[in-house]
Design an enzyme around this catalytic site. Structure first.
Site, PDB file in Angstrom:
ATOM      1  N   TYR A  57       0.957  -1.322   0.142  1.00 29.40           N
ATOM      2  CA  TYR A  57      -0.511   0.039  -0.088  1.00 29.40           C
ATOM      3  C   TYR A  57       1.031   0.840   0.223  1.00 29.40           C
ATOM      4  O   TYR A  57      -0.173   2.363  -0.343  1.00 29.40           O
ATOM      5  CB  TYR A  57      -1.310  -0.119   0.975  1.00 29.40           C
ATOM      6  CG  TYR A  57      -2.494  -1.191   1.159  1.00 29.40           C
ATOM      7  CD1 TYR A  57      -2.295  -2.349   0.350  1.00 29.40           C
ATOM      8  CD2 TYR A  57      -2.830  -1.099   2.119  1.00 29.40           C
ATOM      9  CE1 TYR A  57      -2.994  -3.238   0.504  1.00 29.40           C
ATOM     10  CE2 TYR A  57      -3.426  -2.378   2.893  1.00 29.40           C
ATOM     11  CZ  TYR A  57      -4.072  -2.757   1.539  1.00 29.40           C
ATOM     12  OH  TYR A  57      -4.293  -4.393   1.219  1.00 29.40           O
ATOM     13  N   HIS A 125       1.082 -11.480   2.495  1.00 31.11           N
ATOM     14  CA  HIS A 125       0.045 -10.691   1.653  1.00 31.11           C
ATOM     15  C   HIS A 125      -0.805 -11.702   1.063  1.00 31.11           C
ATOM     16  O   HIS A 125      -2.114 -11.608   0.250  1.00 31.11           O
ATOM     17  CB  HIS A 125       0.333  -9.397   1.189  1.00 31.11           C
ATOM     18  CG  HIS A 125      -0.231  -8.733   0.678  1.00 31.11           C
ATOM     19  ND1 HIS A 125      -0.516  -6.723   0.469  1.00 31.11           N
ATOM     20  CD2 HIS A 125      -2.327  -8.390  -0.106  1.00 31.11           C
ATOM     21  CE1 HIS A 125      -1.188  -6.615   0.405  1.00 31.11           C
ATOM     22  NE2 HIS A 125      -2.537  -7.540   0.071  1.00 31.11           N
TER      23      HIS A 125
END
Length: 310
Positions: A57, A125
């Site tokens: 992110y 992730h």
């Protein structure tokens, strides 16, 4: 947990640990650095205590800045991040993770507290890097957990096979967390469990295999993208239920997840929506309307991010 007792301060304990996760969290995927601090600060002022970031992110630093500027004791916050790719060895991967922890805590900066920083949850992730990379990342996270640099570790977008694979080498199994995209008609779990799954949860995508696996292992479910990125805002069923309760479609979807017993992670950079998304405790969706929402399932076609491979 009965609906009458639900509150913004609700925490779900992870068994076999002293970790408790706030049931309502704040997602910051695609929250650009220049707005992320303000968005996180707005969320914390509105009552959120749980923020979810990731290396991918590129806003871990901003999450940490907002947390420190809030004046809220660190012990009352729950901060999550994730690693997407391995570094080439468990030690190199561990260093990548440690960099995130230090970045979030501003460790080493002049205005940083003297004690070592930590995150509450660190995830792999994605399983897409392959078996060797998954092993490398998991071993790095286990080292991070052993040193107290993270309180819990887990995975994201993992299917049943990926989680079973961890048994071959994991010191910690099952993982504390799995964050995947799934949605659907499953009752709130009767018991909290060690393994917490974080899904994209909304009524249009039900991944029954992985959810059944969660139930088998007495798993807490956590939802990312519970608002379906506004792609279903004009759904007739959702609109009719929203009108009935005089709530926004977003508030209905968040409340739906809470009544399922899931941890929910709505995301917005609009202050008014951030504040509205915590206003979900003054009403209850009745059983008939919960069933209507359950019946919206479209299977894998309802996924807007990805369906796991089991």
């Amino acid at each position: 947990m009965s609906s009458a007792k639900r509150a913004l301060t609700d925490l779900l304990p992870l068994p076999n640990s002293n970790v408790k996760i706030p049931q309502l969290g704040f997602g910051i995927y695609q929250s650009k650095p220049e707005v992320c601090v303000n968005s996180c600060s707005t969320a914390l002022r509105a009552g959120y205590r749980h923020i979810d970031s990731a290396q991918f992110y590129r806003n871990e630093t901003e999450m940490g800045v907002a947390a420190r500027q809030s004046g809220i004791p660190r012990s009352e916050l729950f901060l999550t991040t994730k690693i997407l790719s391995a570094g080439g060895s468990p030690e190199k991967t561990y260093q990548k993770c440690l960099e995130s922890v230090k970045k979030i805590g501003a460790e080493g900066e002049s205005d940083s507290p003297g004690s070592p920083s930590y995150v509450d949850l660190f995830l792999i992730h994605s399983p897409s890097a392959g078996s060797a990379a998954r092993k490398e990342m998991w071993q790095a996270l286990e080292k991070l957990e052993a040193e107290g640099r993270t309180k819990a570790i887990g995975v994201s977008n993992f299917g049943v096979g990926h989680i079973e694979e961890l048994k071959e080498y994991a010191r910690i199994w099952p993982p504390h967390i799995n964050q995947i995209e799934v949605s659907g008609a499953y009752p709130a779990l009767k018991r909290l469990a060690l393994l917490t799954f974080i899904f994209q949860l909304h009524p249009w995508n039900q991944q029954r295999t992985i959810v059944d696996y969660c139930n088998e292992h007495k798993i807490i479910i956590e939802a990312y993208c519970p608002l379906v990125r506004n792609q279903k805002a004009h759904d007739e069923t959702l609109l009719s239920i929203s009108k009935k309760y005089d709530k926004t479609t977003a508030q209905v979807l968040i409340r739906y997840g809470l009544q399922k017993g899931w941890v929910s992670l709505p995301k917005s950079d609009t202050p008014s929506r951030i504040e509205a998304n915590v206003d979900v405790y003054g009403f209850e969706i009745d059983d008939t309307d919960m069933t209507k929402l359950d019946d919206l399932d479209q299977g894998p076609a309802g996924a807007i991010v990805q369906a796991v491979k089991n």
